[in-house]
Scaffold this motif. Structure first.
Motif, PDB file in Angstrom:
ATOM      1  N   ALA A 128       0.796  -1.227   0.000  1.00  0.00           N
ATOM      2  CA  ALA A 128       0.000   0.000   0.000  1.00  0.00           C
ATOM      3  C   ALA A 128       0.831   1.282   0.000  1.00  0.00           C
ATOM      4  N   GLU A 129       1.943   1.314   0.728  1.00  0.00           N
ATOM      5  CA  GLU A 129       2.733   2.545   0.835  1.00  0.00           C
ATOM      6  C   GLU A 129       4.226   2.232   0.774  1.00  0.00           C
ATOM      7  N   PRO A 130       4.702   1.710  -0.317  1.00  0.00           N
ATOM      8  CA  PRO A 130       6.106   1.280  -0.382  1.00  0.00           C
ATOM      9  C   PRO A 130       7.121   2.393  -0.165  1.00  0.00           C
ATOM     10  N   GLY A 131       6.730   3.631  -0.353  1.00  0.00           N
ATOM     11  CA  GLY A 131       7.681   4.724  -0.170  1.00  0.00           C
ATOM     12  C   GLY A 131       7.659   5.354   1.204  1.00  0.00           C
ATOM     13  N   ASN A 132       6.848   4.844   2.108  1.00  0.00           N
ATOM     14  CA  ASN A 132       6.659   5.523   3.399  1.00  0.00           C
ATOM     15  C   ASN A 132       7.120   4.713   4.604  1.00  0.00           C
ATOM     16  N   ARG A 133       8.038   3.797   4.406  1.00  0.00           N
ATOM     17  CA  ARG A 133       8.563   3.025   5.524  1.00  0.00           C
ATOM     18  C   ARG A 133       9.187   3.942   6.571  1.00  0.00           C
ATOM     19  N   TRP A 134       8.940   3.645   7.846  1.00  0.00           N
ATOM     20  CA  TRP A 134       9.558   4.339   8.984  1.00  0.00           C
ATOM     21  C   TRP A 134       9.268   5.838   9.002  1.00  0.00           C
ATOM     22  N   THR A 135       8.100   6.244   8.484  1.00  0.00           N
ATOM     23  CA  THR A 135       7.736   7.664   8.513  1.00  0.00           C
ATOM     24  C   THR A 135       6.593   7.946   9.474  1.00  0.00           C
ATOM     25  N   ASN A 136       5.966   6.900  10.003  1.00  0.00           N
ATOM     26  CA  ASN A 136       4.848   7.105  10.923  1.00  0.00           C
ATOM     27  C   ASN A 136       4.894   6.047  12.017  1.00  0.00           C
ATOM     28  N   LEU A 137       5.849   6.191  12.912  1.00  0.00           N
ATOM     29  CA  LEU A 137       6.002   5.239  14.011  1.00  0.00           C
ATOM     30  C   LEU A 137       4.879   5.366  15.028  1.00  0.00           C
ATOM     31  N   MET A 138       4.285   6.558  15.114  1.00  0.00           N
ATOM     32  CA  MET A 138       3.214   6.767  16.079  1.00  0.00           C
ATOM     33  C   MET A 138       2.024   5.852  15.792  1.00  0.00           C
ATOM     34  N   ASP A 139       1.664   5.698  14.526  1.00  0.00           N
ATOM     35  CA  ASP A 139       0.416   5.028  14.170  1.00  0.00           C
ATOM     36  C   ASP A 139       0.576   3.638  13.563  1.00  0.00           C
ATOM     37  N   CYS A 140       1.670   3.379  12.875  1.00  0.00           N
ATOM     38  CA  CYS A 140       1.663   2.299  11.894  1.00  0.00           C
ATOM     39  C   CYS A 140       2.257   0.967  12.328  1.00  0.00           C
ATOM     40  N   HIS A 141       2.674   0.828  13.567  1.00  0.00           N
ATOM     41  CA  HIS A 141       2.960  -0.482  14.155  1.00  0.00           C
ATOM     42  C   HIS A 141       4.056  -1.277  13.432  1.00  0.00           C
ATOM     43  N   GLU A 142       4.995  -0.603  12.771  1.00  0.00           N
ATOM     44  CA  GLU A 142       6.004  -1.365  12.030  1.00  0.00           C
ATOM     45  C   GLU A 142       6.880  -2.199  12.956  1.00  0.00           C
ATOM     46  N   MET A 143       7.348  -1.611  14.049  1.00  0.00           N
ATOM     47  CA  MET A 143       8.186  -2.380  14.972  1.00  0.00           C
ATOM     48  C   MET A 143       7.349  -3.382  15.772  1.00  0.00           C
ATOM     49  N   TYR A 144       6.132  -3.021  16.107  1.00  0.00           N
ATOM     50  CA  TYR A 144       5.224  -3.960  16.778  1.00  0.00           C
ATOM     51  C   TYR A 144       5.064  -5.220  15.937  1.00  0.00           C
ATOM     52  N   ASN A 228      10.219  15.250  21.927  1.00  0.00           N
ATOM     53  CA  ASN A 228       9.580  13.959  21.702  1.00  0.00           C
ATOM     54  C   ASN A 228       9.606  13.595  20.223  1.00  0.00           C
ATOM     55  N   TYR A 229      10.202  12.439  19.937  1.00  0.00           N
ATOM     56  CA  TYR A 229      10.362  12.026  18.546  1.00  0.00           C
ATOM     57  C   TYR A 229       9.020  11.867  17.845  1.00  0.00           C
ATOM     58  N   LEU A 230       8.048  11.276  18.521  1.00  0.00           N
ATOM     59  CA  LEU A 230       6.762  11.020  17.872  1.00  0.00           C
ATOM     60  C   LEU A 230       6.058  12.316  17.494  1.00  0.00           C
ATOM     61  N   VAL A 231       6.191  13.340  18.332  1.00  0.00           N
ATOM     62  CA  VAL A 231       5.593  14.635  18.020  1.00  0.00           C
ATOM     63  C   VAL A 231       6.312  15.274  16.831  1.00  0.00           C
ATOM     64  N   GLU A 232       7.632  15.223  16.830  1.00  0.00           N
ATOM     65  CA  GLU A 232       8.391  15.793  15.710  1.00  0.00           C
ATOM     66  C   GLU A 232       8.043  15.092  14.402  1.00  0.00           C
ATOM     67  N   GLU A 233       7.895  13.774  14.465  1.00  0.00           N
ATOM     68  CA  GLU A 233       7.524  13.002  13.274  1.00  0.00           C
ATOM     69  C   GLU A 233       6.146  13.410  12.768  1.00  0.00           C
ATOM     70  N   TRP A 234       5.219  13.626  13.691  1.00  0.00           N
ATOM     71  CA  TRP A 234       3.849  14.046  13.344  1.00  0.00           C
ATOM     72  C   TRP A 234       3.861  15.410  12.661  1.00  0.00           C
ATOM     73  N   GLU A 235       4.701  16.298  13.168  1.00  0.00           N
ATOM     74  CA  GLU A 235       4.824  17.619  12.545  1.00  0.00           C
ATOM     75  C   GLU A 235       5.372  17.486  11.120  1.00  0.00           C
ATOM     76  N   LYS A 236       6.358  16.623  10.918  1.00  0.00           N
ATOM     77  CA  LYS A 236       6.943  16.438   9.586  1.00  0.00           C
ATOM     78  C   LYS A 236       5.922  15.877   8.598  1.00  0.00           C
ATOM     79  N   ARG A 237       4.954  15.120   9.097  1.00  0.00           N
ATOM     80  CA  ARG A 237       3.915  14.561   8.218  1.00  0.00           C
ATOM     81  C   ARG A 237       2.818  15.577   7.923  1.00  0.00           C
ATOM     82  N   GLY A 238       2.972  16.780   8.374  1.00  0.00           N
ATOM     83  CA  GLY A 238       1.932  17.770   8.157  1.00  0.00           C
ATOM     84  C   GLY A 238       0.765  17.586   9.090  1.00  0.00           C
TER      85      GLY A 238
END
Length: 653
Positions: A128-144, A228-238
Motif C-alpha cells: 500500500a505505501e512502499p515509499g513511506n517506511r519508517w515515517t509514521n512510528l506513532m500510528d503504523c505499528h512497524e516495529m510492533y 519527543n520524537y513522535l511529536v516531531e515526526e507528526w509535525e513532519k507529516r503535516g
C-alpha cells in the motif's frame, strides 16, 4: 554492553522439560493443539463462513508477487500469522505433529518470499505505501509487527530446531538496528505500540548477539525523552494521522496513551493503551533482569503496584475504558463499560512472570494465576471456535445492542475479528503454559502455578532431578509434588507459592507435618531430596466474599465471590433476568453445588420486586418488596457457554 550483572534469581524451564498432565489444564492445551490452531489457520485463509475476513495469507501472497490485489485489513495484519506461528512452535516443542509442522513450514516459506532485499518485511508497506517506511512510528505499528515476527521465529526455532524463520527475523532485526539508534544518520525513534522490545530480548537470549539487547534498551530509554520524537515526526507529516488520511489535526495523539509522555524511569502510574503498557513493562523487567539495572527494576515495581493495587479488576483484567482500550485513573473500575481486553491480561501475565524471575514474591504469582484462571480462559469458548475480545464484569445484552457506549460489550463470543489480536494471543500463551509453572535457580525450584505435570526434568545443585506435580485445582486444594528421580546427593530447596486466597495451608513431607520457612509468600523446604520424597499441600478452598476498596465507586454495597483461584459470576439462566435486583445477605451460607461439570456456589437470598406492578410510573413513592430466591454462581471463566443472557460479578449485599 555488559550483560554480566543480571538480577535474575530464577529462569523458566525449557518448555520441552515440562509435560503438563492436569485434570483441568490438559483440556485447554489439547483444545489449542487439536482445534484452535487448525481453526485459526482456516480463519487466516478466510475460510470460516460468516466470520470477519482475515486477509493475512492473501496479503503475503500479494507482497510476494504470487497474486495481484490490494492490501486488506489493518496496518498490523501480519501479526495474526506471526502469533499463530509462535503458538505452533510452542505446541510442536511439546507434541510433535508432522502435518501441523508442514503447514507451518509452508507459511514460513511464504513469509520469507515476501521479505525485501534489505531485510525489511511488512506487507502493508510493501503493497500500500512502499515509499513511506519508517515515517509514521506513532500510528503504523512497524516495529510492533516486527516484534511478533521475532517472537514467532524464536519459538519455532526452539520448538523444531529449524532456523528458516529465525534467519528472516534476524535480517529484519538487523535492518531495524541499522535504521534506529543514536549514531549519526540513525533515527532516534521508537514504535507507538511497544512489543519489539521484549522480542529483541528473546532474540538476544537465543542468539547471544548483544546488539539486539542494546537495541531493546535504546528503544525503552528513548521513549518519552524530550524533544519527543513522535511529536516531531507528526509535525513532519503535516500533522496527519494514518487513521484520518488527508485530515490536518490540531493536536497530536495524547502521549500518555502511548506511554511516551515522560521517560519510562519517571513514570509512576499506568496510563493509556493497556496492552502497550504491559508489553513495555515486561520489556523493562527483561532489561532490568539482564542488565542488573536496579533503577529500572524500581520503575517496574512502582508501575506494578499502581496496576495491581489501583487499576486491576478482580478477574485479573485491566483497561477500564473502551476509548483507546485504556487505563483511566486510580480506582475507576466500572463493571458494565470496561474493556479489559484479553491481550491486556496476557500481557500482565508476561509482566508477572518476569517479575517472578527477578524476585520470587507471592503477589506476582497470585496475579499471574488470577488473570490466567479467569480472564484469559473466559475469552475462549469451550469448543475453541469463538472468542471474547472484551471481558466485562456485567452484561445486559439489551444495553450492548441499544447503548452506543456499550456496543463493545458482547454476550456471545465472536468467530473472528477484523482486528484479531486476541485469539492467537490466547493460543501462544496456553501453548507455552509449561513455562509459567516453575522457574529455577542453581539450587532452588520455585513452583508458581499448581498445574499438574507428568514429568519435569531439570538440574538442581548439580543433580539431575525429575519431578511430578499433581493438583486438584481449581476444584479441590490437594497438591502433591513428588521427586520421581534425583541422581546423587546434595541439598537444594523447593519453594511453593502460598496463594493469597488460602487462609490455612497445611504442609507435609513424606506424610509428616512440617513447617517450612515462609518468605514473601513462598514456603521453602530445604532437603537432600531423594527419589520418592513427596511434599503435600492442602489449600483452603472455602468460598470467600471479596469486597472492593471503598474508592471503587462501582462496587459500593456489593460483594463478589471467589473459591480458590476462580472468581464467580451470576448468569441469567440460573437466576432469572434483572440480575442487579438480586441481593446476597451478608450472613447467607454459601454452599457448593454442581452445575454440569463445574463446582458452583449456592446461597439463599432475595430479589427486589415491584410492590405495585399496576403502577406504570417510572418513579414512585412506594418501596420495592423483597422476595426470597435461591441464588447460584458459576465460575466466571465458564460464563456465556450455555445460553446468552445477563451476567454479573459484583452482587448487592
Amino acid at each position: 554492553m555488559n550483560t554480566e550483572h543480571s538480577l535474575a534469581s530464577s529462569s523458566p524451564l525449557d518448555l520441552r522439560a515440562v509435560h503438563i498432565q492436569d485434570q483441568y489444564w490438559s483440556s485447554f492445551v489439547n483444545l489449542i493443539r487439536d482445534t484452535v490452531l487448525p481453526y485459526q489457520w482456516e480463519a487466516m485463509n478466510d475460510r470460516i463462513e460468516s466470520a470477519e475476513p482475515s486477509h493475512v495469507i492473501r496479503n503475503f501472497r500479494i507482497a510476494a508477487g504470487l497474486e495481484a490485489g490490494n492490501f486488506g485489513g489493518f496496518v498490523f495484519q501480519d501479526t495474526d500469522i506471526y502469533k499463530w506461528l509462535e503458538a505452533v512452535g510452542y505446541s510442536l516443542a511439546v507434541t510433535p505433529d508432522a502435518d501441523l509442522e508442514l503447514i507451518a513450514d509452508e507459511a514460513i516459506a511464504l513469509i520469507a518470499s515476501a521479505q525485501q532485499e534489505d531485510g525489511y518485511l511488512n506487507t502493508y508497506f510493501a503493497i500500500a505505501e512502499p515509499g513511506n517506511r519508517w515515517t509514521n512510528l506513532m500510528d503504523c505499528h512497524e516495529m510492533y509487527t516486527a516484534g511478533h515476527l521475532i517472537e514467532a521465529a524464536v519459538a519455532y526455532y526452539q520448538g523444531t530446531g529449524k532456523s528458516a524463520l529465525l534467519s528472516v527475523a534476524k535480517r529484519l532485526a538487523d535492518h531495524i538496528d541499522g535504521q534506529f539508534g543514536d549514531d549519526p544518520g540513525q533515527l532516534r525513534g521508537y514504535d507507538g505500540h511497544q512489543e519489539i522490545e521484549l522480542a529483541l530480548v528473546k532474540l538476544y537470549e537465543v542468539t547471544g548477539e548483544e546488539n539486539y539487547l542494546k537495541l531493546a534498551s535504546f528503544l525503552i530509554e528513548e521513549r518519552g525523552q524530550q524533544p519527543n520524537y513522535l511529536v516531531e515526526e507528526w509535525e513532519k507529516r503535516g500533522r496527519i494521522s494514518h487513521w484520518s488520511p488527508g485530515v490536518v489535526q490540531n493536536n497530536h495523539q495524547d502521549l500518555r496513551y502511548l506511554q511516551a509522555h515522560k521517560p519510562v524511569r519517571e513514570q509512576e502510574a499506568a496510563t493509556g493503551h493497556a496492552v502497550r503498557a504491559v508489553y513495555m513493562y515486561a520489556a523493562m523487567a527483561d532489561l532490568a533482569l539482564h542488565l542488573g539495572d536496579e533503577s529500572l527494576l524500581a520503575a517496574c515495581k512502582r508501575l506494578w503496584s499502581n496496576v495491581v493495587h489501583k487499576q486491576m479488576y478482580i478477574t485479573g483484567s485491566i483497561g477500564s475504558t473502551h476509548h483507546g482500550e485504556a487505563f483511566t485513573f486510580d480506582y475507576d473500575l466500572p463493571n458494565d463499560t470496561n474493556y479489559s481486553e484479553t491481550c491486556a491480561s496476557i500481557g500482565l501475565i508476561f509482566f508477572a512472570r518476569r517479575m517472578l524471575q527477578l524476585e520470587p514474591s507471592g503477589e506476582y504469582g497470585d496475579v499471574m494465576e488470577r488473570a490466567l484462571y479467569n480472564t484469559v480462559t473466559a475469552a475462549l469458548a469451550i469448543d475453541g471456535k469463538s472468542f471474547f475480545y472484551v471481558n466485562p464484569l456485567e452484561v445486559f445484552p439489551a444495553a450492548g445492542r441499544g447503548n452506543p457506549g456499550k456496543h463493545h460489550i458482547k454476550s456471545v463470543r465472536q468467530k473472528w475479528f477484523a482486528c484479531a489480536c486476541c485469539p492467537p494471543n490466547i493460543s501462544r500463551l496456553l501453548s507455552s503454559l509449561g513455562q509459567y509453572i516453575f522457574t529455577s535457580g542453581p539450587d532452588v525450584l520455585y513452583t508458581h502455578l499448581y498445574i499438574g505435570t507428568d514429568t519435569t526434568n531439570l538440574t538442581l545443585a548439580g543433580r539431575n532431578v525429575s519431578l511430578r506435580l499433581e493438583s486438584g485445582l481449581p476444584w479441590n486444594g490437594h497438591v502433591r509434588l513428588r521427586v520421581a528421580s534425583a541422581a546423587g546427593n546434595g541439598v537444594f530447596s523447593i519453594a511453593m507459592r502460598i496463594p493469597s486466597w488460602s487462609d490455612q495451608t497445611a504442609f507435609t513431607l513424606n506424610g509428616s507435618p512440617v513447617e517450612p520457612e515462609i518468605r514473601q509468600g513462598y514456603a521453602y523446604l530445604t532437603h537432600d531430596w531423594q527419589e520418592g520424597d513427596v511434599i503435600s499441600l492442602d489449600l483452603d478452598m472455602e468460598p470467600k466474599r471479596i469486597y472492593a476498596h471503598p474508592n471503587v465507586r462501582a462496587n459500593a454495597g456489593r460483594v463478589a465471590l471467589q473459591r480458590g483461584p476462580l472468581v464467580y459470576c451470576f448468569e441469567e439462566m440460573d437466576n432469572g433476568s434483572s440480575l442487579p435486583n438480586l441481593i446476597l445477605p451478608a450472613d447467607a451460607d454459601i454452599r457448593l453445588v454442581h452445575i454440569g461439570n463445574s463446582v458452583a456456589l449456592h446461597a439463599e437470598g432475595f430479589r427486589q420486586e415491584d410492590s405495585d406492578p399496576a403502577n406504570a410510573s417510572l418513579y414512585r413513592t412506594s418501596s420495592l418488596k423483597l422476595e426470597k430466591q435461591s441464588i447460584y454462581a458459576v465460575p466466571y471463566t465458564q460464563w456465556g457457554n450455555r445460553k446468552p443472557g445477563e451476567m454479573l460479578v459484583w452482587i448487592r449485599e
